[in-house]
Design a protein around this motif. Structure first.
Motif, mmCIF file in Angstrom:
data_model
loop_
_atom_site.group_PDB
_atom_site.id
_atom_site.type_symbol
_atom_site.label_atom_id
_atom_site.label_comp_id
_atom_site.label_asym_id
_atom_site.label_seq_id
_atom_site.Cartn_x
_atom_site.Cartn_y
_atom_site.Cartn_z
ATOM 1 N N ILE A 613 0.880 -1.178 0.000
ATOM 2 C CA ILE A 613 0.000 0.000 0.000
ATOM 3 C C ILE A 613 0.910 1.218 0.000
ATOM 4 C CG2 ILE A 613 -1.820 1.244 1.208
ATOM 5 C CD1 ILE A 613 -2.588 -1.341 2.594
ATOM 6 N N THR A 614 0.861 2.009 -1.047
ATOM 7 C CA THR A 614 1.788 3.136 -1.161
ATOM 8 C C THR A 614 1.155 4.478 -0.790
ATOM 9 O OG1 THR A 614 1.256 3.334 -3.517
ATOM 10 C CG2 THR A 614 3.174 1.990 -2.909
ATOM 11 N N SER A 615 -0.168 4.576 -0.847
ATOM 12 C CA SER A 615 -0.805 5.844 -0.507
ATOM 13 C C SER A 615 -2.295 5.623 -0.295
ATOM 14 C CB SER A 615 -0.586 6.886 -1.612
ATOM 15 O OG SER A 615 -1.239 8.105 -1.306
ATOM 16 N N VAL A 616 -2.863 6.407 0.612
ATOM 17 C CA VAL A 616 -4.311 6.398 0.833
ATOM 18 C C VAL A 616 -4.771 7.845 0.958
ATOM 19 C CG1 VAL A 616 -6.203 5.661 2.322
ATOM 20 C CG2 VAL A 616 -4.206 4.174 2.035
ATOM 21 N N ARG A 617 -5.836 8.219 0.238
ATOM 22 C CA ARG A 617 -6.378 9.566 0.291
ATOM 23 C C ARG A 617 -7.870 9.484 0.611
ATOM 24 N NH1 ARG A 617 -3.272 8.480 -3.591
ATOM 25 N NH2 ARG A 617 -4.843 8.279 -5.237
ATOM 26 N N GLU A 618 -8.296 10.311 1.543
ATOM 27 C CA GLU A 618 -9.684 10.302 2.011
ATOM 28 C C GLU A 618 -10.429 11.547 1.514
ATOM 29 O OE1 GLU A 618 -10.963 11.652 6.068
ATOM 30 O OE2 GLU A 618 -11.185 9.478 6.340
ATOM 31 N N TYR A 619 -11.673 11.349 1.073
ATOM 32 C CA TYR A 619 -12.505 12.445 0.606
ATOM 33 C C TYR A 619 -13.930 12.249 1.107
ATOM 34 C CZ TYR A 619 -8.837 13.096 -2.951
ATOM 35 O OH TYR A 619 -7.647 13.293 -3.601
ATOM 36 N N GLN A 620 -14.652 13.400 1.163
ATOM 37 C CA GLN A 620 -16.110 13.379 1.245
ATOM 38 C C GLN A 620 -16.657 14.288 0.152
ATOM 39 O OE1 GLN A 620 -16.762 14.284 5.554
ATOM 40 N NE2 GLN A 620 -18.135 12.519 5.426
ATOM 41 N N VAL A 621 -17.857 14.014 -0.312
ATOM 42 C CA VAL A 621 -18.460 14.849 -1.342
ATOM 43 C C VAL A 621 -18.789 16.206 -0.735
ATOM 44 C CG1 VAL A 621 -20.398 15.130 -2.919
ATOM 45 C CG2 VAL A 621 -19.389 12.865 -2.554
ATOM 46 N N GLY A 622 -18.257 17.259 -1.358
ATOM 47 C CA GLY A 622 -18.488 18.605 -0.841
ATOM 48 C C GLY A 622 -19.902 19.093 -1.112
ATOM 49 N N THR A 623 -20.387 19.997 -0.235
ATOM 50 C CA THR A 623 -21.749 20.535 -0.408
ATOM 51 C C THR A 623 -21.798 21.627 -1.476
ATOM 52 O OG1 THR A 623 -21.403 22.260 1.250
ATOM 53 C CG2 THR A 623 -22.208 20.108 2.028
ATOM 54 N N ASN A 624 -20.652 22.275 -1.737
ATOM 55 C CA ASN A 624 -20.575 23.463 -2.598
ATOM 56 C C ASN A 624 -21.220 24.687 -1.961
ATOM 57 O OD1 ASN A 624 -19.039 22.418 -4.604
ATOM 58 N ND2 ASN A 624 -20.573 22.614 -6.229
#
Length: 876
Positions: A613-624
């Motif tokens: 595992i070389t990288s992990v990126r976390e996101y959530q959908v933005g509301t704008n």
């Protein structure tokens, strides 16, 4: 769009145009797009998923594309009748044999070939002449090494070869009416030229009379021979490869034409065997088949005990006490034991007056063999471990293998202690090693942990061979793994069911952890290499294919799909001769799993598994929504860019800024930071929302309600071998989840990929292959965030000391005492250069130096007195 690459922080993606887009400004890092590189080149990232082409033979009427025998499948047959006599005093076999050879092939034959495996031991044989210096005198003739060394075992081997002649000595090879047949001898193969062409469907009958000396198995090594017990002046005879056998004639290669060099085992034809064995009258005989004349060779007590054998535990047919008395008496005269074995591909037997004999019944739901007589034969030197474990291990093997493959196909199943260590298999009979030893201090007979589990393991393995290849008749001379590898896999399955934490390989309970040492080594060849050319034979032919099948069952296919397909293969090819393609195709045909990538990597290549595992990126959908997003942006900015050290220390020292001292300097921008929301921002958001289509608005509202987390996880294939990715996800609420990413994720790029994982709660950690189920070679990069590996250190204290001749002179001279066990035949002897070369410098080993000093101490005891005086120890 905003982005962050540290695991564990929430990033809200800003929409582009009128769609919700989750993508990074560094999207060039994405690795699952079209692969680049010329096909077949090092840059060809999809090569590992290309379909097997020229590697597989094309299907035909003999072998179908499904992996099943085709409508034209055929197999030769050889029915054999032997009358043999064992001369214990000269350790020699004399025999006569009649053979009915049935040509089931579509070809007309003008000659047939016999396999003469005893000829491996003849002077001038290909096996002996082609052995390297390191392999000379080894049991299989395939050791490696380049140093100039001679072991005691090699000395004994060379001396044994000088003392006796080995190989077949033919008295007659003729038709049934006595007409001599023309022959041509080529090392371990004998061609018989037929008086008339043998058409398809016809039978040719002929007779062969021969003698040969039995090898000293302890000195010479091999798969059979005799062991001499000096203490009681008795022998154990284990007779294998003891008669000329019909070589295989097949649809894929014609006559089997590979000479016997010691390692590549045997490709043979099925037939019915009737064998009369004349041995000393007080011997007990174990053999392939069913004893036909028990009243002639067994006592009434022995016959009664056999009738009383049950299913719960073994009972003695010959007790330990009876065996001890029997080996003392040595009756004169002979007895003939008659055995019948139907539909077998070989015949082996063992004979000795030393044997203890026990037996029990194994029951199975089988119309032909509802009860199997499981038996063990062993000398007193093998007890108590053999009485406790051997026959139970025989029964356990049949119980497990029956579920994986098919019902045990014969009426008897036997384990014979024919030697000190190792094992070998034949239809209905196996020769197995491991014995206890006498403890020097207590005088008690004891056995080690390695001996216990080694015995159970070797018996499971060798009895398992009665299924593979004695029933599923694979070609061992070409593809050793089809015999050893498949059987080792099933052996592991049986050992797991014997007891938990069984030390399956090198005292480890998980063979996938142990096989990585071999798979990362440099001196490798693919599993599909022909038997006599295999390097690192044990790991290559046994452990690696077994590990592959464990990965295939537990990680790639799943137990239900694998077990069904494996049983289908086993039953399709029961009493038939499969090739590797038949196994590969059947496993796919019966499971609907495309495994070309698996066969290519594990069986045709030498890559190893090493995923990271070389990288992990976390996101959530933005509301704008700027009133939401800019507040979040402010908080995240503080995390990404913490207060600078100068400013913080200035405040701590009590320094005040000019703006703090002169309030008139504060304006609009002091009251509104860069994250302040403007009306323009709100208007932009309203226009964006109004511009969404109905389905987009529904998706947006659903995303806002769900609040899911999106994780982009980068994986790198560092070992080259394709593998599924078993993941263990840890969540902020303390729960975990097991997730399997299938191997097909690598189909467009076999070097690096990115997996999107969406969950409704926050992931705090990801572990790759936590259960060690893929044979990954390096777990240091299998966790994100990377974990600290804990271990223990032991304080090091140097034990190095200077060598002192004075101290050596003071050592007591050792008396001539027994070592209390068998000599280590691998120990090297000191070598010196020939005196024919007077200019050569002597090559003296440490052992030679110690011997020289011992000789000096022995011949010149006055030196000891001198040293004592110098050290002030005159009175000692």
């Amino acid at each position: 769009m905003k982005e962050h690459f540290m695991f564990g922080y929430t990033i809200r993606a800003v929409a582009a145009s009128a769609a919700l887009v989750l993508m990074s400004a560094t999207s060039a890092m994405a690795t699952d797009g079209p692969a680049r590189g010329v096909a077949g080149s090092e840059m060809d990232a999809v090569a590992k998923f290309r379909q097997m082409g020229t590697e597989f033979r094309a299907p035909n009427i003999y072998r179908s594309a499904s992996g099943a025998p085709g409508p034209g499948y055929w197999q030769q047959r050889a029915n054999v009748d032997i009358d043999a006599t064992l001369d214990e005093n000269t350790q020699r076999i004399s025999a006569e044999m009649d053979i009915d050879y049935v040509n089931n092939s579509p070809d007309t034959l003008t000659y047939i070939w016999l396999a003469l495996d005893q000829n491996r031991f003849k002077d001038g044989s290909l096996a002996r002449e082609s052995a390297t210096a390191a392999a000379s005198g080894t049991s299989r003739g395939d050791a490696s090494g380049s140093s100039d060394r001679i072991s005691f075992g090699q000395l004994r081997y060379n001396q044994a070869m000088k003392d006796r002649t080995y190989g077949f000595e033919f008295r007659q090879i003729a038709t049934m009416n006595g007409e001599a047949l023309p022959t041509f001898l080529n090392d371990s193969m004998l061609r018989i030229d037929l008086p008339e062409p043998l058409a398809p469907g016809e039978t040719f009958s002929f007779q062969v009379d021969w003698d040969h000396n039995i090898i000293d198995e302890v000195a010479v090594g091999g798969r059979g021979g005799f062991e001499y017990f000096e203490d009681d002046d008795n022998h154990i005879f284990a007779l294998a490869q003891w008669f000329p056998r019909l070589a295989a004639y097949t649809d894929y290669t014609g006559w089997q034409n590979k000479q016997f060099l010691g390692r590549g085992e045997f490709t043979l034809e099925f037939g019915d065997y009737s064998v009369d064995l004349t041995v000393p009258s007080d011997h007990i005989v174990s053999a392939t088949g069913v004893l036909q004349n028990p009243r002639d060779v067994l006592t009434p007590t022995q016959r009664r005990r056999l009738d009383e054998a049950g299913t719960k535990e073994p009972i003695y047919i010959v007790t330990p006490e009876e065996a001890v008395e029997n080996e003392k008496i040595k009756e004169s005269g002979t007895k003939t034991w008659r055995f019948q074995a139907d539909n077998v591909r070989d015949f082996a037997w063992s004979s000795s007056r030393k044997y203890i004999w026990d037996a029990m019944i194994f029951e199975q739901d089988d119309a032909d063999n509802p009860e199997v007589l499981a038996m063990s034969f062993f000398p007193k030197e093998a007890d108590p471990i053999w009485s406790r474990f051997s026959t139970q291990a025989v029964v356990h093997t049949m119980d497990v293998y029956n579920r994986f493959a098919f019902n045990y196909p014969y009426p008897t199943s036997q384990s014979v202690n024919a030697w000190e260590r190792g094992g070998m298999e034949y239809p209905m009979i196996t020769f197995n090693g491991y014995r206890p030893y006498e403890d020097e201090k207590s005088g008690e007979v004891v056995y080690s942990r390695d001996t216990k589990y080694g015995l159970i393991g070797v018996i499971i393995h060798e009895i398992g061979h009665i299924y593979f290849p004695m029933t599923v008749n694979s070609d061992e001379r070409r593809w050793t793994w089809m015999d050893e590898g498949i059987n080792t896999f099933l052996e592991y399955m049986a050992e797991y069911e014997w007891e938990e934490n069984f030390p399956i390989r090198r005292n480890m309970q998980n063979p996938l952890d142990e096989i990585t040492r071999y798979m990362t080594s440099s001196n490798q060849v693919p599993i599909m290499t022909q038997s006599d050319s295999v390097l690192q034979f044990g790991p290559n032919a046994y452990a690696k294919p077994a590990a592959a099948l464990i990965v295939l069952r537990e990680t790639v296919m799943g137990r239900e799909a694998f077990d069904f397909a494996f049983r289908e293969y086993s039953r399709r090819w029961k009493f038939k001769r499969p090739t590797p393609e038949d196994f590969f195709r059947t496993m796919e045909d019966a499971s609907a799993v495309d495994l070309d990538w698996f066969w290519r990597g594990w069986f045709y290549g030498t890559d190893h598994v090493d995923m990271a595992i070389t990288s992990v990126r976390e996101y959530q959908v933005g509301t704008n929504d700027p009133d939401v997003e800019k507040t979040a942006d402010r908080d995240e900015d503080l995390v990404r860019y913490p207060e600078n050290i100068v400013q913080r220390r200035n405040r701590e020292e009590g320094l005040t800024t000019r703006v703090e001292r002169f309030e008139d300097l504060n304006d609009f921008y002091n009251e509104n930071d860069k994250f302040a929301v403007t009306n323009a921002d709100r208007n932009t958001f309203k226009a964006w929302v109004d511009g969404l289509r109905d389905w987009e608005r529904a998706a947006y509202d659903r995303a806002m309600e769900d609040g899911e987390y999106f994780y982009f996880v980068d994986f790198e294939n560092q070992g080259g071998l394709i593998s599924p990715l078993p993941l263990t996800l840890s969540f902020a609420d303390g729960t975990t989840e097991e997730m399997m990413v299938p191997a097909e994720i690598w189909r467009r790029n076999s070097k690096s990929v990115t997996k999107l994982i969406v969950r409704n709660k926050r992931i705090t950690g990801i572990i790759l292959d936590a259960a060690h189920q893929t044979a990954d070679a390096d777990f240091s990069d299998n966790a994100f965030p990377q974990s600290v590996r804990s271990d223990r250190l032991t304080a090091f204290k140097s034990n190095a000391s200077r060598r002192s001749m004075m101290a050596d002179m003071l050592r007591e001279l050792r008396k001539d005492e027994s070592a209390g066990g068998p000599a280590d035949t691998t120990q090297d002897l000191p070598l010196r250069r020939s005196e024919d070369d007077p200019d050569a410098e002597p090559d003296i080993s440490d052992d030679a130096l110690q011997d020289a000093e011992t000789e000096t101490r022995t011949e010149r005891p006055s030196l000891r007195d001198t040293l004592r005086r110098m050290l002030g120890r005159d009175g000692e």
